[in-house]
Design an enzyme around this catalytic site. Structure first.
Site, PDB file in Angstrom:
ATOM      1  CG  ASN A  47      31.305  22.102  17.394  1.00 15.32           C
ATOM      2  OD1 ASN A  47      30.783  22.914  18.144  1.00 15.32           O
ATOM      3  ND2 ASN A  47      32.616  21.968  17.305  1.00 15.32           N
ATOM      4  CG  HIS A  52      30.674  25.255  14.756  1.00 21.30           C
ATOM      5  ND1 HIS A  52      31.810  24.544  15.050  1.00 21.30           N
ATOM      6  CD2 HIS A  52      30.226  24.760  13.574  1.00 21.30           C
ATOM      7  CE1 HIS A  52      32.052  23.670  14.106  1.00 21.30           C
ATOM      8  NE2 HIS A  52      31.104  23.775  13.184  1.00 21.30           N
ATOM      9  CG  ASP A  56      32.135  28.830  19.833  1.00 19.10           C
ATOM     10  OD1 ASP A  56      32.939  27.896  19.603  1.00 19.10           O
ATOM     11  OD2 ASP A  56      31.905  29.759  19.031  1.00 19.10           O
ATOM     12  CD  GLU A  82      38.069  18.571  20.524  1.00 18.50           C
ATOM     13  OE1 GLU A  82      38.267  17.419  20.107  1.00 18.50           O
ATOM     14  OE2 GLU A  82      38.071  19.564  19.781  1.00 18.50           O
TER      15      GLU A  82
END
Length: 162
Positions: A47, A52, A56, A82
């Site tokens: 990230n 992000h 994702d 996660e």
């Protein structure tokens, strides 16, 4: 809702319900039950370095890998962030360790677009008479932390405790 919007896997609320039900069944029928907790190693770096949306994408691909490795009898979900959980019904500790090792190897060998290879650490525990969700998950979580402390990208079980 019982599914995580990002991954399409079961969410934590559904996992809590499913684990309680499966523990009850294991207790009543003297059937084995195991849990695998999986955490993506150094996920925050993804990230931070790539953003992000790339993080994702990694989570979605890991969900796909979990669907491939998980068996029809397993209950698979996103535990949070996660972290993922597999509830392995009718599965001994040894069977869950083998399943976790296959999962670990698949994650480690996959080349994620933009980020390359990533790894995961896992903790495995198995039902004992008198267990509740908390006691079972504490042992899996402790095993997960041992896997991380021992260098990541590995599977540890409740039996591997010092």
């Amino acid at each position: 809702s019982i599914t995580d919007r990002l991954t399409g896997l079961f969410n934590r609320g559904k996992l809590d319900q499913a684990l309680a039900l499966e523990l009850s069944r294991s207790d009543r029928n003297a059937r084995p039950l195991s849990v695998i907790l999986m955490d993506l190693d150094l996920f925050k770096q993804i990230n931070d370095e790539f953003g992000h949306s790339v993080g994702d994408d990694v989570l979605q691909k890991v969900a796909d890998i979990l669907r491939q490795v998980g068996r029809d009898i397993d209950i698979v979900g996103r535990w949070g962030g996660e972290e993922f959980m597999l509830i392995c019904t009718d599965t001994t500790l040894e069977g869950a360790i083998a399943l976790a090792e296959r999962l670990r190897a698949m994650v480690a060998s996959y080349v994620f677009p933009e980020v390359g290879h990533k790894t995961a650490s896992m903790g495995v525990s198995s039902y004992r008479v008198g267990d509740n969700s908390r006691s079972l998950l504490v042992r899996a979580d402790n095993a997960l932390y041992r896997a991380k402390d021992a260098g990541r990208n590995q599977v540890q079980s409740e039996e591997s405790a010092p």
